[in-house]
Design an enzyme around this catalytic site. Structure first.
Site, PDB file in Angstrom:
ATOM      1  N   ASP A 277       0.931  -1.189   0.080  1.00 47.38           N
ATOM      2  CA  ASP A 277       0.119  -0.058   0.083  1.00 47.38           C
ATOM      3  C   ASP A 277       0.880   1.446   0.025  1.00 47.38           C
ATOM      4  OD1 ASP A 277       0.781  -1.072   2.590  1.00 47.38           O
ATOM      5  OD2 ASP A 277      -0.829   0.562   3.464  1.00 47.38           O
TER       6      ASP A 277
ATOM      7  N   GLU B 298      -0.733  -2.009   5.158  1.00 45.94           N
ATOM      8  CA  GLU B 298       0.407  -1.937   6.309  1.00 45.94           C
ATOM      9  C   GLU B 298       0.226  -0.614   7.051  1.00 45.94           C
ATOM     10  OE1 GLU B 298       3.372  -1.076   8.978  1.00 45.94           O
ATOM     11  OE2 GLU B 298       3.243   0.177   6.831  1.00 45.94           O
TER      12      GLU B 298
END
Length: 402
Positions: A82, A140
């Site tokens: 991400d 995350e």
């Protein structure tokens, strides 16, 4: 020595692909829990490489499985995929094409590195002992984090050990670091809403000024770590935003503060939360205002397994030389890799990615963030070497027990 030469030579061959993958991802970032196209793209690359791919874990997470021809353990390696809500201010041909979103923490390089590792393991199936499971994890960067969903989806089912790397620009290229036991902090989030009584700026006696309450609260909260936590215990409480008011001649009725608490022990975590609750509500009451505290537990502390941390120091010194290996200080940043380490043994490691020559001088989460792409080679060598060392040790132990 022959095996090492093969590894180095193979990774040098795949390195141009790693750079190309990383730059593609950097141009096309997606935020946490929104990594739909990123996940599809990764799946296509893995299928072309020849991996068995399982999709849809923890949202848009993937697991690539490579089974060797020889028996052995299941070793998992993890990368995160991400990006962050930050405007990319770099001037380069791989700058983000999506306004307000960029890979400002190195997850693009983590993913590209893992794709290179996938190529290595698929080309080594005949000599591979056991199974290598490569985790491409979403989200995350935000709580509750993507690791929880990956675990619920079975990513760790049957796994014996797990390793992960963060490319870390505060460390120069060529240096690797980790530590045994607690490593990265538990990052909790705090949201405080204060409600007073608004009114005319010239008639303050008829109001309850939410800005005054908020300011008093910011000052009071700074006493928690300095006066309520053992000075030998690492802890941080920071207020990062303060929002109140609309114009200069109106006394604000509402104020919102947001911040973070970082700790390494559950005792300090509980103590800070207890004092924070008391100070928030009592400070508001003292000024005649109301307050609501929303305290959200973040990731647990990253705690490396002692045996696997010892493996890191041994393997890294052997591969890169003792002068390249450091014992990391405690890091106040958080990481949801901690959830994996609560389930099975493992080790989280830092690989230096900083350097002036390539412009990698800005901190993580900065609009100008970049990294030394050569660090992807170091990361790949480290994770592969950790996995192979574990498998070799596992095989030796099994043979000795026969």
């Amino acid at each position: 020595m022959e095996e090492r030469t093969d590894l180095d030579a193979m990774l040098q061959t795949v390195y141009p692909d790693m750079v190309q993958w990383r730059r593609y991802l950097h141009r096309h970032p997606e935020l946490s829990f929104q990594e739909k196209e990123t996940s599809r793209w990764i799946a296509r690359q893995l299928e072309e490489i020849g991996c068995e791919v399982k999709e849809g874990l923890g949202g848009f997470g993937l697991v690539a499985t490579i089974r060797g021809d020889k028996p052995g353990p299941v070793v998992a390696l993890r990368a995160d995929i991400d990006a962050l809500p930050i405007q990319d201010e770099k001037t380069c041909d791989y700058a983000s094409t999506l306004p307000g979103v960029m890979h400002a923490c190195g997850h693009d390089a983590h993913t590209a590195t893992m794709l290179g590792i996938a190529k290595y393991f698929t080309s080594s199936r005949k000599s591979l002992e056991g199974e290598r499971r490569l985790l491409f994890q979403p989200a995350e960067e935000v709580t509750p984090g993507g690791a929880v969903g990956m675990i619920k989806g079975g990513a760790l089912s049957g796994v014996d050990v797990i390793y992960g790397v963060h490319l870390w620009t505060p460390l120069p290229y060529g240096i690797v670091a980790a530590r045994s036991g607690p490593f990265m902090a538990a990052p909790d989030e705090i949201y405080i809403d204060i409600t007073g009584r608004g009114g005319h700026g010239g008639l303050p006696h008829e109001t309850v000024d939410a800005i005054v309450v908020g300011a008093a609260l910011v000052q009071a909260l700074q006493t928690i770590v300095s006066r309520s936590v053992n000075p030998l215990e690492p802890a941080v409480l920071s207020i990062g935003s303060f929002h109140a008011g609309t114009t200069g001649n109106v006394i604000a009725e509402r104020c919102r503060l947001t911040g973070t608490v970082r700790t390494f022990s559950e005792e300090a975590r509980a103590r800070i939360r207890e004092r924070l609750e008391a100070i928030v509500y009592q400070t508001a009451a003292m000024h005649g205002a109301n307050a609501v505290l929303d305290y959200r537990d973040g990731y647990p502390t990253v705690v490396n397994d002692d045996v696997e941390a010892a493996r890191f120091f041994r393997v890294a010194a052997e591969r890169f030389g003792p002068e390249a290996v450091q014992t990391s200080t405690l890091i106040m940043a958080g990481e949801d890799f901690s959830y994996y380490l609560r389930e099975i043994p493992g080790c989280f490691m830092f690989v230096g990615a900083g350097g002036e020559a390539c412009g990698a001088v800005y901190p993580h989460h900065h609009p100008m963030f970049d990294l030394n792409e050569q660090s992807m080679l170091v990361s790949a060598k480290l994770m592969i070497s950790m996995a192979e060392n574990y498998a070799s040790e596992h095989l030796s132990t099994r043979v000795s027990q026969l």
